[in-house]
Every structure is written in structure tokens, then in C-alpha cells.
Design an enzyme around this catalytic site. Structure first.
Site, PDB file in Angstrom:
ATOM      1  N   GLU A   4       0.833  -1.209   0.000  1.00 44.39           N
ATOM      2  CA  GLU A   4       0.000   0.000   0.000  1.00 44.39           C
ATOM      3  C   GLU A   4       0.862   1.251   0.000  1.00 44.39           C
ATOM      4  OE1 GLU A   4      -3.227   0.048  -1.127  1.00 44.39           O
ATOM      5  OE2 GLU A   4      -3.475  -1.495   0.412  1.00 44.39           O
ATOM      6  N   HIS A   5       0.526   2.176  -0.880  1.00 43.88           N
ATOM      7  CA  HIS A   5       1.262   3.441  -1.038  1.00 43.88           C
ATOM      8  C   HIS A   5       2.717   3.182  -1.474  1.00 43.88           C
ATOM      9  CE1 HIS A   5      -1.896   6.174   0.318  1.00 43.88           C
ATOM     10  NE2 HIS A   5      -2.217   5.247   1.187  1.00 43.88           N
ATOM     11  N   ASP A   7       3.117   2.161  -4.852  1.00 44.15           N
ATOM     12  CA  ASP A   7       3.094   2.289  -6.323  1.00 44.15           C
ATOM     13  C   ASP A   7       3.768   3.568  -6.805  1.00 44.15           C
ATOM     14  OD1 ASP A   7       1.004   3.777  -5.258  1.00 44.15           O
ATOM     15  OD2 ASP A   7      -0.439   3.278  -6.832  1.00 44.15           O
ATOM     16  N   GLY A  93     -16.572   2.862  -4.641  1.00 45.69           N
ATOM     17  CA  GLY A  93     -15.903   3.796  -3.741  1.00 45.69           C
ATOM     18  C   GLY A  93     -15.381   3.173  -2.455  1.00 45.69           C
ATOM     19  N   GLY A  95     -12.562   1.300  -2.248  1.00 49.10           N
ATOM     20  CA  GLY A  95     -11.153   0.931  -2.368  1.00 49.10           C
ATOM     21  C   GLY A  95     -10.951  -0.391  -3.082  1.00 49.10           C
ATOM     22  N   SER A  97     -11.744  -0.694  -6.250  1.00 47.61           N
ATOM     23  CA  SER A  97     -11.492  -0.295  -7.618  1.00 47.61           C
ATOM     24  C   SER A  97     -12.605  -0.614  -8.603  1.00 47.61           C
ATOM     25  CB  SER A  97     -10.183  -0.892  -8.104  1.00 47.61           C
ATOM     26  OG  SER A  97      -9.557   0.091  -8.857  1.00 47.61           O
ATOM     27  N   SER A  98     -13.791  -0.174  -8.256  1.00 49.33           N
ATOM     28  CA  SER A  98     -14.887  -0.251  -9.224  1.00 49.33           C
ATOM     29  C   SER A  98     -14.580   0.634 -10.427  1.00 49.33           C
ATOM     30  CB  SER A  98     -16.199   0.168  -8.577  1.00 49.33           C
ATOM     31  OG  SER A  98     -16.192   1.544  -8.258  1.00 49.33           O
ATOM     32  N   ASP A 143      -4.469  -1.013 -10.110  1.00 46.17           N
ATOM     33  CA  ASP A 143      -5.850  -1.474 -10.257  1.00 46.17           C
ATOM     34  C   ASP A 143      -6.148  -1.933 -11.685  1.00 46.17           C
ATOM     35  OD1 ASP A 143      -5.753  -0.470  -7.729  1.00 46.17           O
ATOM     36  OD2 ASP A 143      -7.292   1.071  -8.017  1.00 46.17           O
ATOM     37  N   TYR A 193      -3.669  12.542   0.313  1.00 47.33           N
ATOM     38  CA  TYR A 193      -2.940  11.736  -0.664  1.00 47.33           C
ATOM     39  C   TYR A 193      -1.780  12.543  -1.259  1.00 47.33           C
ATOM     40  CZ  TYR A 193      -2.244   8.887  -4.916  1.00 47.33           C
ATOM     41  OH  TYR A 193      -1.712   8.132  -5.938  1.00 47.33           O
TER      42      TYR A 193
HETATM   43  P1  ADP Z   1     -13.218   2.651  -6.212  1.00 39.32           P
HETATM   44  O1  ADP Z   1     -12.527   2.582  -7.507  1.00 39.32           O
HETATM   45  O2  ADP Z   1     -12.358   2.259  -5.066  1.00 39.32           O
HETATM   46  O3  ADP Z   1     -14.505   1.891  -6.196  1.00 39.32           O
HETATM   47  P2  ADP Z   1     -13.485   5.381  -7.011  1.00 39.32           P
HETATM   48  O4  ADP Z   1     -13.909   6.607  -6.290  1.00 39.32           O
HETATM   49  O5  ADP Z   1     -12.182   5.375  -7.723  1.00 39.32           O
HETATM   50  O6  ADP Z   1     -13.587   4.182  -5.966  1.00 39.32           O
HETATM   51  O7  ADP Z   1     -14.564   5.025  -8.107  1.00 39.32           O
HETATM   52  C1  ADP Z   1     -15.940   4.975  -7.804  1.00 39.32           C
HETATM   53  C2  ADP Z   1     -16.715   5.643  -8.912  1.00 39.32           C
HETATM   54  O8  ADP Z   1     -16.693   4.817 -10.099  1.00 39.32           O
HETATM   55  C3  ADP Z   1     -18.173   5.783  -8.584  1.00 39.32           C
HETATM   56  O9  ADP Z   1     -18.416   6.959  -7.854  1.00 39.32           O
HETATM   57  C4  ADP Z   1     -18.807   5.843  -9.968  1.00 39.32           C
HETATM   58  O10 ADP Z   1     -18.711   7.140 -10.506  1.00 39.32           O
HETATM   59  C5  ADP Z   1     -17.919   4.948 -10.807  1.00 39.32           C
HETATM   60  N1  ADP Z   1     -18.497   3.612 -11.003  1.00 39.32           N
HETATM   61  C6  ADP Z   1     -17.855   2.441 -10.874  1.00 39.32           C
HETATM   62  N2  ADP Z   1     -18.676   1.387 -11.139  1.00 39.32           N
HETATM   63  C7  ADP Z   1     -19.870   1.905 -11.433  1.00 39.32           C
HETATM   64  C8  ADP Z   1     -21.161   1.369 -11.801  1.00 39.32           C
HETATM   65  N3  ADP Z   1     -21.373   0.062 -11.880  1.00 39.32           N
HETATM   66  N4  ADP Z   1     -22.155   2.204 -12.051  1.00 39.32           N
HETATM   67  C9  ADP Z   1     -21.977   3.529 -11.952  1.00 39.32           C
HETATM   68  N5  ADP Z   1     -20.813   4.096 -11.631  1.00 39.32           N
HETATM   69  C10 ADP Z   1     -19.757   3.326 -11.372  1.00 39.32           C
HETATM   70 MG    MG Z   2     -10.885   3.818  -8.096  1.00 39.73          MG
END
Ligand code: ADP
Ligand code: MG
Length: 356
Positions: A4-5, A7, A93, A95, A97-98, A143, A193
Site C-alpha cells: 500500500e502506497h 506504487d 468507492g 477501495g 477499484s470499481s 488497479d 494523498y
Molecule cells: P473505487 O474505484 O475504489 O470503487 P473510485 O472513487 O475510484 O472508488 O470510483 C468509484 C466511482 O466509479 C463511482 O463513484 C462511480 O462514478 C464509478 N463507477 C464504478 N462502477 C460503477 C457502476 N457500476 N455504475 C456507476 N458508476 C460506477
Molecule cells: Mg478507483
């Protein structure tokens, strides 16, 4: 899993793809020049004009997708008109990495739609650039790399300096990873950060090296006088964490679970005390895990992601995973009043094309 931290300090990271996915289903669109998106989870739509260079736009989440489409256009690819429905099972959101998931999924959809595969490393870099330029998040490369390159049953040791990757087999089915979402996200001023990054740069500069990757623990001790107390502790985290990450990869290869678990606990303590990016809820989860201990089937636990909330990961005996999840959920609720979301995962595959 660990690293962590590290990269942005040219160090090593050791991610794993989890058994949570984004799925995009697509067909040729009725209207030319447009990609229509439908998010089946949030019941939201977006339309992107792909007849011209793709730009930033609304809704906000579409920018992760727009950025990737723009990346393909910059490579001379004509984006086909598509109707796309998608579903994601990665918590947003937290962590986990959506954001990278959405980007790499989009890039993989483009590969399927154009019939042209691109090199997975190039795909990861294209997705990272989308996040930088279209979402305004100066993220590292981890990620997107694990989303693009993950292989079932393996972790990925990634050297952020050379971008060399090594698949680390985790074939022992007697262990699993638990992901524990604390369901808190402490909104900070946003400068934390950037401040950590600046402190790492200051440490490297004062120690006369390009990045903290070039410093050993002994060299740091010898150069301690050149750093203020806070910057010294930041550097101690990074240097220790890079070493722990390499050792954890060796430990996983050797199925040395107590050893890997101890590295995870050490990583957490370092992030909490030296790097100061943990929070009470993350610390509560790790304390509960330590309390359950080896006898209860927990080898190690740590916060994961940037910090100040989000998720922990725990390395556990697979046979005890259910009981451990229940115990952590109950104790966490008793101590914080918050419901955690917990699921277990084995190392999963990165993005792939499913032909209908
Ligand atoms: P993390 O990557 O850790 O989940 P981030 O803040 O980097 O957190 O990314 C989250 C953002 O990605 C959400 O606020 C949204 O804008 C977007 N996102 C990711 N997946 C989806 C989804 N399935 N539908 C809508 N928005 C999404
Ligand atoms: Mg992210």
C-alpha cells in the site's frame, strides 16, 4: 493483498482480482454514431456521441467509459455504435477499484466489438489514462493491471518501476481472502494523498535518490538526520512495505500462511502508525481479526486501498471463513454500530470476453 502506497514510490504491489465483476452486454445500435449505456443496478442511462472525438460529459460515471473510448480513438480505432447494458457487483468507492473495473470492462468490450485484441499491458495503461484525464484521479497502475492481467488462482506481483509482472500461484485451497467493507469513508480535505506523495518525494530528495525504491532500511537509518520526524516515518512505511510485499509473494508461493499473515498485520500497523492513513473502523476490524487469531482460523488482516475507510482484507482458513465472517460482523457492529459487508474470494480472473 499487500503493498500500500508503494506504487508511486516505484515499489512493488501484490494485488489479486476478486470474484466480483462488471458485465457489459452489447449489441449493434439502432442509432448510428452513438453508444447508449444502461446501468442495470442504478437504473441510469447515458448516451455518448462516438461520431466525433469523445469528450468528458454527463453523467459523471460515464467519464470512466468516455475516457476509454477516447483512448481507442487516439489509437485510430473507429468506435462502433452500440447498445450496452451493464451490471457491476464491485462495491463502489470502497477501495476495491470499481473505477478500474468499469474502465477495463469497457476496453474489453471494445476489443470484442472491433474484433481486435490489444496487449493487456497497453489496455491497462489506456484505462489508467482514462482515469487520469477523464475522471481527474491521478491513480497508480495497480488497479488497471490486475483487472486486465489477473489469472484465476494467482496473485500478481507488479514492479511499478519496470512494469514487469509475475503471476504468483495461490493453489492451496485451504485458504481464502475475506474482504471486509467497513462501510465508512471519511471525507478528508482531499489533500492527504497529495501530502503523502510530497513527503515521499521530500524523503527521496533529501536522501539523494530518485525514489524511495532506491533506499534500504539501513540506508534510511543512516540518513535519518536528513529528514524531519514525520517524513522519516512516511519513508519507513514505504521502504518496509516494499520489502514486505516481496516477502509476501515468496510466502504465498510457499503456502506459508502464518508468515504471510504476519506481514499483513505488520503492513497494517505501519499504515496506521507511520503513514497515518488508517481510521478507527479499519483498526477495529484488524483488532477483531487479531483477537480471533490463528486458533480461530485468521492468519492476518490489514486495511486495503488508500485508507481513511473502505475495506480490510483478511487471510483465513477457508473452512472457517463463514464463522469468521459472522464473528467479525457481530463484533464490528457491537463496537461501531455499523453493519459491515463481508465476502470471501479466491484469486479470480481478470477481464475476458464472453461470447453469447
Ligand atoms: P473505487 O474505484 O475504489 O470503487 P473510485 O472513487 O475510484 O472508488 O470510483 C468509484 C466511482 O466509479 C463511482 O463513484 C462511480 O462514478 C464509478 N463507477 C464504478 N462502477 C460503477 C457502476 N457500476 N455504475 C456507476 N458508476 C460506477
Ligand atoms: Mg478507483
Amino acid at each position: 493483498v499487500i503493498g500500500e502506497h508503494t506504487d508511486y514510490n516505484d515499489g512493488f504491489v501484490l494485488p489479486m482480482a476478486i470474484e466480483r465483476y462488471a458485465i457489459m452486454a452489447a449489441d449493434t445500435a439502432a442509432t448510428p454514431g452513438k453508444i447508449s449505456l444502461y446501468d442495470t443496478q442504478f437504473k441510469e442511462s447515458a448516451t455518448i456521441d462516438v461520431s466525433a472525438p469523445v469528450t468528458k460529459g454527463e453523467p459523471k460515471w460515464s467519464n470512466y467509459i468516455r475516457g476509454v473510448l477516447a483512448g481507442f480513438q487516439q489509437r485510430g480505432v473507429k468506435i462502433p455504435a452500440l447498445d450496452v447494458a451493464f451490471l457491476s457487483t464491485v462495491p463502489l468507492g470502497g477501495g476495491l477499484s470499481s473505477s478500474a473495473e468499469l474502465e477495463v470492462c469497457t476496453a474489453t468490450l471494445m476489443e470484442a466489438a472491433t474484433g481486435k485484441a490489444i496487449d493487456p499491458i497497453e489496455k491497462a495503461l489506456l484505462a489508467q489514462k482514462a482515469e487520469h484525464d477523464f475522471a481527474g484521479v491521478p491513480c497508480g497502475i495497480m488497479d488497471q493491471f490486475i483487472s486486465a492481467l489477473g489469472r484465476e488462482g494467482h496473485l500478481l506481483l507488479l514492479d511499478c518501476r519496470t512494469r514487469q509482472t509475475q503471476l504468483i500461484p495461490m493453489s492451496d485451497l485451504s485458504v481464502a481472502l475475506l474482504v471486509i467493507n467497513t462501510n465508512v469513508k471519511h471525507e478528508l480535505s482531499g489533500g492527504e494523498y497529495a501530502e503523502r506523495r510530497a513527503q515521499c518525494e521530500e524523503a527521496a530528495r533529501n536522501l539523494g535518490v530518485k525514489s524511495l525504491r532506491d533506499v534500504t532500511a539501513e540506508q534510511l537509518e543512516r540518513g535519518k538526520g536528513k529528514l524531519n520526524e514525520v517524513v522519516y516515518r512516511r519513508a519507513r512505511h514505504v521502504i518496509g512495505e516494499i520489502e514486505r510485499t516481496v516477502h509476501a509473494a515468496e510466502g504465498i508461493r510457499a503456502s506459508n500462511w502464518p508468515g504471510v499473515g504476519n506481514l499483513m498485520y505488520a503492513s497494517h500497523a505501519s499504515l496506521r502508525d507511520d503513514y497515518e492513513v488508517s481510521c478507527q473502523e479499519l483498526d477495529v476490524v484488524v483488532a477483531i481479526a487479531e483477537d480471533i487469531g490463528h486458533q480461530g482460523g485468521v492468519y492476518g488482516c490489514r486495511m486495503t486501498g488508500g485508507g481513511f475507510g473502505g475495506c480490510c482484507v483478511a487471510l483465513v482458513k477457508a473452512s472457517a471463513a463463514d464463522a469468521i465472517s459472522k464473528k467479525i460482523a457481530a463484533d464490528y457492529h457491537a463496537k461501531t454500530g455499523i453493519e459491515a459487508i463481508i465476502f470471501s474470494s479466491r484469486p479470480a480472473a481478470g477481464a475476458t470476453i464472453i461470447k453469447g
